[in-house]
Design a protein around this motif. Sequence first.
Motif, mmCIF file in Angstrom:
data_model
loop_
_atom_site.group_PDB
_atom_site.id
_atom_site.type_symbol
_atom_site.label_atom_id
_atom_site.label_comp_id
_atom_site.label_asym_id
_atom_site.label_seq_id
_atom_site.Cartn_x
_atom_site.Cartn_y
_atom_site.Cartn_z
ATOM 1 N N LEU A 265 0.858 -1.179 0.000
ATOM 2 C CA LEU A 265 0.000 0.000 0.000
ATOM 3 C C LEU A 265 0.895 1.230 0.000
ATOM 4 C CD1 LEU A 265 -2.617 -1.012 2.698
ATOM 5 C CD2 LEU A 265 -2.930 -1.031 0.238
ATOM 6 N N TYR B 236 -4.338 -5.541 2.921
ATOM 7 C CA TYR B 236 -5.341 -5.890 1.914
ATOM 8 C C TYR B 236 -5.055 -7.260 1.361
ATOM 9 C CZ TYR B 236 -2.052 -4.868 -1.906
ATOM 10 O OH TYR B 236 -0.993 -4.868 -2.772
ATOM 11 N N TYR C 235 -2.955 -0.689 7.628
ATOM 12 C CA TYR C 235 -4.020 -1.544 7.117
ATOM 13 C C TYR C 235 -3.424 -2.554 6.152
ATOM 14 C CZ TYR C 235 -7.230 1.697 9.245
ATOM 15 O OH TYR C 235 -7.914 2.460 10.171
ATOM 16 N N TRP D 198 -7.962 3.613 -2.341
ATOM 17 C CA TRP D 198 -8.848 3.490 -1.189
ATOM 18 C C TRP D 198 -8.840 4.837 -0.489
ATOM 19 C CZ3 TRP D 198 -7.432 1.921 4.272
ATOM 20 C CH2 TRP D 198 -8.574 1.824 5.067
ATOM 21 N N ASN E 163 1.584 3.638 3.480
ATOM 22 C CA ASN E 163 1.018 2.846 4.567
ATOM 23 C C ASN E 163 1.915 3.068 5.783
ATOM 24 O OD1 ASN E 163 -0.638 1.124 5.962
ATOM 25 N ND2 ASN E 163 0.169 -0.736 5.060
ATOM 26 N N THR F 21 -12.779 -2.764 -1.660
ATOM 27 C CA THR F 21 -12.583 -1.695 -2.633
ATOM 28 C C THR F 21 -12.891 -2.130 -4.052
ATOM 29 O OG1 THR F 21 -10.248 -2.216 -2.902
ATOM 30 C CG2 THR F 21 -10.821 -0.590 -1.224
ATOM 31 N N ILE G 267 -9.922 -4.641 2.489
ATOM 32 C CA ILE G 267 -9.057 -3.931 3.431
ATOM 33 C C ILE G 267 -9.335 -4.460 4.835
ATOM 34 C CG2 ILE G 267 -8.387 -1.676 4.357
ATOM 35 C CD1 ILE G 267 -7.889 -1.950 1.336
#
Length: 76
Positions: free
Chosen positions: A9, A76, A74, A59, A12, A45, A34
């Motif tokens: 991400l 995914y 987070y 996102w 992140n 998403t 997510i």
Amino acid sequence: AEKFALSGLLPNPFIPTTLIRFPTWKFSYVQVTIYSIRGEEVAVTHAGELSACTYDITWYGHDHNGNTVPSGVYFY
């Protein structure tokens, strides 16, 4: 698929949006979900069929109910 790959991400921890990049090697069903650092599902998403390509999905930091989630890490 014969291969599976995910990019990290970016950024992140996200603030307030993050870019999710992933490839597909053939037409297939893809769901991008997510999760919080506690393993709780936060949002989906994308859920649907995609052609072979590399995709970028943004996102915007909202949960299933449209509420803004706090900044943090987070998965995914």
